[in-house]
Structures are given as C-alpha cells and as structure tokens.
Design an enzyme around this catalytic site. Structure first.
Site: not given
Lengths: 239, 218
Positions: B46-48, B88
């Site tokens: 999840s890119e956060n 990320s």
C-alpha cells in the site's frame, strides 16, 4: 543552558516566525499522521498567502482543510485533493492555485530537498501533463523528467514519541511523509504524543534524528479516521 | 454475460503467483485481495508505506494510525513492514513490485493509460498512479470495456490526459482478457457467454482475434 533541549510549551512559541507568503511543508497522508495542533495554530495566527506542500489538503473542517476556511492558502502542492469541497470551490474561483504532483515525485522532492540535492530525473509523468515545461532527458534509452526538489520556510511534522533533543519515532502508517517533511524546513516543528528524556529511546530505532528538528511540542490529538472500515462491516474494498 | 466487478477481480486473482509483491489500486483492484488462491502467498503493498496489508480490523482494534492508500483502516499482515513514502515509492519506481493492478478511464493499443483526469470536470489529482505505471514491470488494468453510453474505452489512442505512456500490457474487462503488444489489443479470453462479435463491436482500437478464443474459467 538549553543545549539540545528543543521542547517548547506553547503552540505560539512552536510557530513563532511564521509570516505571510511563506512556504509550509506538512507531513501526513489524508488525516493520518498530521500535526493537528500546529495546523490549528496557523489558523489562529491568521497567516495568509501561504504555499502549502502536503500530499493532501485535509477534508472540509479538519486537517489542512481548516486553512481554506479563511483563505489562508494561496498555493497548494499535493498529489490528491479529492476530499474537499471548499478546495474545489476556491480552485474554480481562482483564489487558490494547485500544483498536482505525483505522489512518489512529491516524496522524492522533499527527500532530495532535505538532502541537498537540487533536482533529480524520474520516469514518472513522462508523456503526461506533468511533463509540460520540464526538461526531458534520455538515459540508457528511456526518457526521464527533471524534477526540482522542495524546501520550505517551515516544516510541520507529527511523530509518536520524541526525546527532548528531537529524536523521534513515528507510529505505524502515521509515518508516511513525515520523515521527509522533517528534513525540509528552515524551521522544523515536531508535534508529538509523548515527550521522553534523552536516552529513553533506543538510538538504532530512531526514525528521524534530532538534527533536523528545531522545536518539539507535546500535542493533543483528535486523530480523526477518514474511512472507518472494520471486518464485521464488509469485505476488503466492498463499498 | 458480462462479468461483475467481483468476477473481474476473481479473474485478476488467477494471474497472481506465489511470492508476488502486489500493489492494488482503488475500486475493482482492491477486491482482488478477496480472491487470492489458498495455495499461494502474496504480499500487498500500500503506497502510503505498508508492505503486507492485512484484513480490516475488528471494531475493537480500530487504529487511526493504521490505514491503507485508500485511507481505510486496515491491519498489518504477519511479516509486514512499515516505512516512509519515499521508501515506498523507491520500491515502486525501482521496479521491485511484481504486479500492479489498477483501474482506468481509457487504455489504447500502444499501452497508454488515462486514469486520473477528465478536463472541465473536478480534478482530484493523480495520487501514486503515475509512479506506479512508470515503475511496475507488470501491470494489469481492470475496467469496463465500454462506458455507460456503450462507447469503447479500449481505443486506438487515448483521448484523455495520460497517466503513463506505453506501460500497460494486460487488460481485464467485463467482456474479455486482452494483451497489448505490437500496437494492438490481442484477444486472449472472453467472458462466459460473451461473443467475439460483441467484443469487436465494443473495441475501437485495433483488435487481433485468434481463430479460437476460449471462454474464461472462473
């Protein structure tokens, strides 16, 4: 002798020196890991014409969204601003400028800015509207855009625990943009849930070393949840 | 019959391989997590800043500091790692994520994708989509084959502002599974009960149809 003790006791001390027209870089992703009290102080001080750099601009009535209420933001640099009706309204009326920046490019602009790297090449955005007006260079047969790094007059950052020297640790995904934002401020202000004495945090576990931090304040957080999803309520992604 | 959102997700899940690190976008791609085959392990990015996204929390484990890129509250799976946004996108841009699944408004026969902006409507921003399409080695695009007016979304050339250029190699729609290569859509599978003629009629871009197009098995 204050030495390395960076703890301040009031929000007005924490944000002292912030003036109209300055650039503020804020950590946070959505409403997660945002310096709530420092944002509130900017609102109370009534500072105007700000350039704000943050992945998002909060929501109506919370987070950076509160700075839209009195039109304190002149320009917003963000990757996603879709949760905010007031933002849309001020954008359409021309009172607010927005520079939409891909999320990874935004994170890298902050990282590079704090690390003394003025610009970098990335494949992100090649052939899209993001590339307009930017230098493109082919390296090993692939095209890349030159993106300039970002620094700010103030950086406002939220961490979980800090010692008095500003060494700090973030909690879970509330880390997000905060470590990069912390490196970008001429003055970096850290708002935390808990302040401990130097030596209490394990040195090798520290996420952001105190050298980047100028002021530390113990904040009070609401920690609002943007989208509350639980197992009982639904399967992943169902809406 | 055209596939439902869940059936599209189920077909995407059949493309997963054991040991894959996968980024799932918002919408149909998120549903893919519900159909990961039991005999393989995948790690969701999840890119956060979360590698190893778990289930939604139970109500008593709800934590404002634990969200996914869609800003939903989630848990960390066993063996997860949490990191900052620059890290990320280093793994995304650096090509370390094995598969990215994302939605789109339009794709074209040259692998271009438009997914973030409709001019003269509200502009919300691209989030991480441009980084994801620039960095992933392997991208599956999920979408409906045509819009609600019946107009094709698989085009000879995207009409909307692009998210990325020449980056999409596989599209799974409610009607078909197609590969994009050599400037054309190659029909590989059709949804059960959907005719090649219907797919052809709803594909504006160049479509290569093999002698036999098998039906999907779901």
């Amino acid at each position: 002798m204050a030495g390395f003790d960076k703890v301040v006791s009031s929000y007005s001390e924490a944000m002292a020196g912030l003036e109209d027209g300055m650039t503020v870089i804020a950590g946070g992703f959505g409403l997660c890991g945002i310096p709530e009290g420092l944002i509130g102080q900017i609102k109370r001080q009534g500072i105007r014409n700000l350039t704000v750099v943050s992945n998002n601009c909060g929501v109506d009535g919370f987070g950076l969204g509160v700075l839209l209420e009195d039109k304190q933001i002149r320009k917003m640099v963000a990757s996603y601003v879709g949760e905010n009706a007031l933002f849309e309204q001020q954008l359409l009326s021309g009172e607010l400028d927005v520079e939409l920046t891909p999320q990874g490019t935004l994170a890298e602009k902050m990282r590079a800015g704090g690390a003394g790297i003025p610009a970098f090449y990335t494949a992100t955005g090649v052939g899209t509207p993001v590339a307009e007006g930017k230098e493109t260079r082919s390296i090993n047969g692939r095209d890349y855009l030159l993106e300039h790094s970002i620094t700010g007059d103030f950086a406002i950052v939220k961490a979980w625990k800090a010692d008095r020297f500003g060494n700090c640790i973030y909690r879970h995904t509330a880390m997000n943009f905060n470590p990069m934002a912390a490196t970008t401020g001429k003055i970096t202000v850290l708002e935390v849930e808990e302040i401990v004495e130097p030596g209490e945090l394990e040195p090798s576990q520290i996420h952001t070393p105190g050298i980047y931090i100028d002021r530390v304040i113990k904040g009070v957080f609401e920690k609002r949840i943007e989208k509350e999803t639980t197992q009982a309520a639904k399967q992943l992604g169902a809406n | 019959m055209a596939l439902t959102r869940e059936q599209i997700a189920k077909r995407v899940a059949m493309e997963l391989q054991d040991g894959y690190y996968v980024n799932l976008g918002i919408g149909i791609p998120t549903l893919v997590a519900n159909y990961v085959p039991d005999n393989i392990a995948v790690m969701l990015q999840s890119e956060n800043g979360l590698l190893g996204m778990g289930q939604y929390p139970t109500a008593d484990a709800l934590d404002a500091d634990m969200i996914n890129a869609g800003k939903e509250t989630v848990t960390a799976a066993t063996g997860a790692a949490i990191f900052n946004s620059a890290e990320s996108f280093a793994m995304i841009r650096g090509g370390h994520v094995d598969l990215t699944v994302l939605g789109a408004f339009e794709v074209d026969q040259n692998g271009n994708i438009a997914s973030w902006m409709i001019p003269n409507k509200l502009i919300k921003g691209m989030g991480g989509a441009m980084d994801l399409v620039a960095g992933a080695k392997n991208i599956i695009c999920t979408m409906t084959h045509a819009n609600k007016h019946g107009e094709s979304k698989l085009l000879s050339e995207c009409s909307l502002p692009l998210t990325g250029v020449g980056c999409i190699n596989k599209v799974i729609t409610d009607l078909a599974l197609l590969e994009i290569k050599d400037g054309a859509f190659h029909l590989l599978e059709r949804a059960p009960g959907v005719s090649v003629e219907e797919i052809q009629a709803k594909t504006q871009g160049r479509l290569i149809i093999p002698k036999n197009t098998p039906e999907m098995t779901l």
